[in-house]
Scaffold this motif. Structure first.
Motif, short mmCIF file in Angstrom:
data_model
loop_
_atom_site.label_atom_id
_atom_site.label_comp_id
_atom_site.label_asym_id
_atom_site.label_seq_id
_atom_site.Cartn_x
_atom_site.Cartn_y
_atom_site.Cartn_z
N GLU A 30 1.53 -14.75 22.08
CA GLU A 30 0.99 -16.10 21.94
C GLU A 30 0.09 -16.47 23.12
O GLU A 30 -0.89 -17.17 22.97
CB GLU A 30 2.13 -17.12 21.84
N TYR A 31 0.43 -16.00 24.28
CA TYR A 31 -0.25 -16.44 25.51
C TYR A 31 -1.31 -15.42 25.89
O TYR A 31 -1.04 -14.23 26.02
CB TYR A 31 0.77 -16.57 26.64
N SER A 33 -5.02 -15.02 28.49
CA SER A 33 -5.70 -15.63 29.62
C SER A 33 -6.83 -14.75 30.10
O SER A 33 -6.89 -13.55 29.78
CB SER A 33 -4.71 -15.88 30.77
N TYR A 48 -6.98 -20.25 29.74
CA TYR A 48 -5.84 -19.65 29.08
C TYR A 48 -5.60 -20.32 27.75
O TYR A 48 -6.15 -21.40 27.45
CB TYR A 48 -4.59 -19.70 29.96
N VAL A 50 -2.28 -20.93 24.84
CA VAL A 50 -0.85 -20.76 24.51
C VAL A 50 -0.64 -20.47 23.04
O VAL A 50 0.50 -20.34 22.59
CB VAL A 50 -0.03 -22.00 24.94
N SER A 93 -2.47 -10.77 28.35
CA SER A 93 -1.64 -11.42 27.33
C SER A 93 -0.18 -11.26 27.69
O SER A 93 0.21 -10.34 28.44
CB SER A 93 -1.92 -10.85 25.94
N GLY A 96 4.86 -15.27 26.59
CA GLY A 96 4.83 -16.67 26.95
C GLY A 96 4.03 -16.85 28.21
O GLY A 96 3.38 -15.91 28.69
N GLU A 97 4.11 -18.02 28.76
CA GLU A 97 3.35 -18.33 29.95
C GLU A 97 3.79 -17.45 31.12
O GLU A 97 4.94 -17.00 31.19
CB GLU A 97 3.56 -19.80 30.31
#
Lengths: 114, 108
Positions: A30-31, A33, A48, A50, A93, A96-97
């Motif tokens: 999902e994340y 950047s 980035y 999310v 990638s 998550g964050e």
């Protein structure tokens, strides 16, 4: 499973030109950047995302645009290239964050603006 | 804002010598990650530390998280030429920030 793929690997631009760095991941992360890396500066976050349809600015967003139309793709656009944007760019990638999730980096794009 | 520093910036060692890099944060951290980047390559995840005082080992590499969760260290025992590269810490505090890195060169 290719991981994070970014293109091109090398690019020379003239001042004022625009271009897009492509990034794709096949891990269903999902994340995503974009970072730029300059000597002695470490990795600085540009933009980035999310998830699909959601983007946000990082530490150094000026002169760059991003979009996230799909989970897989996260292109970085240089609107009007400047010599100060000469750098190495990494797409990344994770599930998550950052922090708590392993970040997977692409192989990098070396950009020179003359 | 949150700042992450690493020392030293550069380190040259003779093969077989030990090496340590330190990562210091201005704020208390939730966790810290370490990455290695070979010359001309991309950062690759090494490890994550979460608990206060945590120590983890990977073969010749020892990672430690400070008791106050504001600093961390990476120690390499008996360096080899394959250890050459830049070691980054990445810290989760208010934000997630990479340190500037420590560049290690190993002389054979």
């Amino acid at each position: 499973n290719a991981g994070v793929t970014q293109t091109p690997k090398f690019q020379v631009l003239k001042t004022g030109q625009s271009m897009t760095l492509q990034c794709a991941q096949d891990m269903n992360h999902e994340y995503m950047s974009w970072y730029r890396q300059d000597p002695g500066m470490g990795l600085r976050l540009i933009h980035y995302s999310v998830g699909a349809g959601i983007t946000d600015q990082g530490e150094v967003p000026n002169g760059y645009n991003v979009s996230r139309s799909t989970t897989e793709d996260f292109p970085l656009r240089l609107l009007s290239a400047a010599p100060s944007q000469t750098s190495v760019y990494f797409c990344a990638s994770s599930y998550g964050e950052g922090g708590g999730n392993t970040i997977y980096f692409g192989e990098g794009s070396w950009l020179t603006v003359v | 804002g949150q700042q992450v520093m690493q020392i030293p910036q550069y380190q040259h060692v003779q093969e077989g010598e030990d090496f340590t890099t330190y990562c210091n944060s201005s704020t208390t951290l939730s966790n810290i990650q370490w990455y290695k980047q070979r010359p001309g390559g991309h950062p690759v995840f090494l490890i994550q530390l979460v608990k206060s005082g945590e120590v983890k080992k990977q073969k010749r590499l020892t990672f430690q998280f400070g008791e106050a969760k504001k600093n961390s260290s990476l120690h390499i025992t008996a360096t080899q030429t394959t250890d050459v590269g830049t070691y980054f810490c990445a810290a989760r505090g208010q934000n997630f920030v990479f340190g500037p890195g420590t560049r290690l060169s190993v002389l054979p």
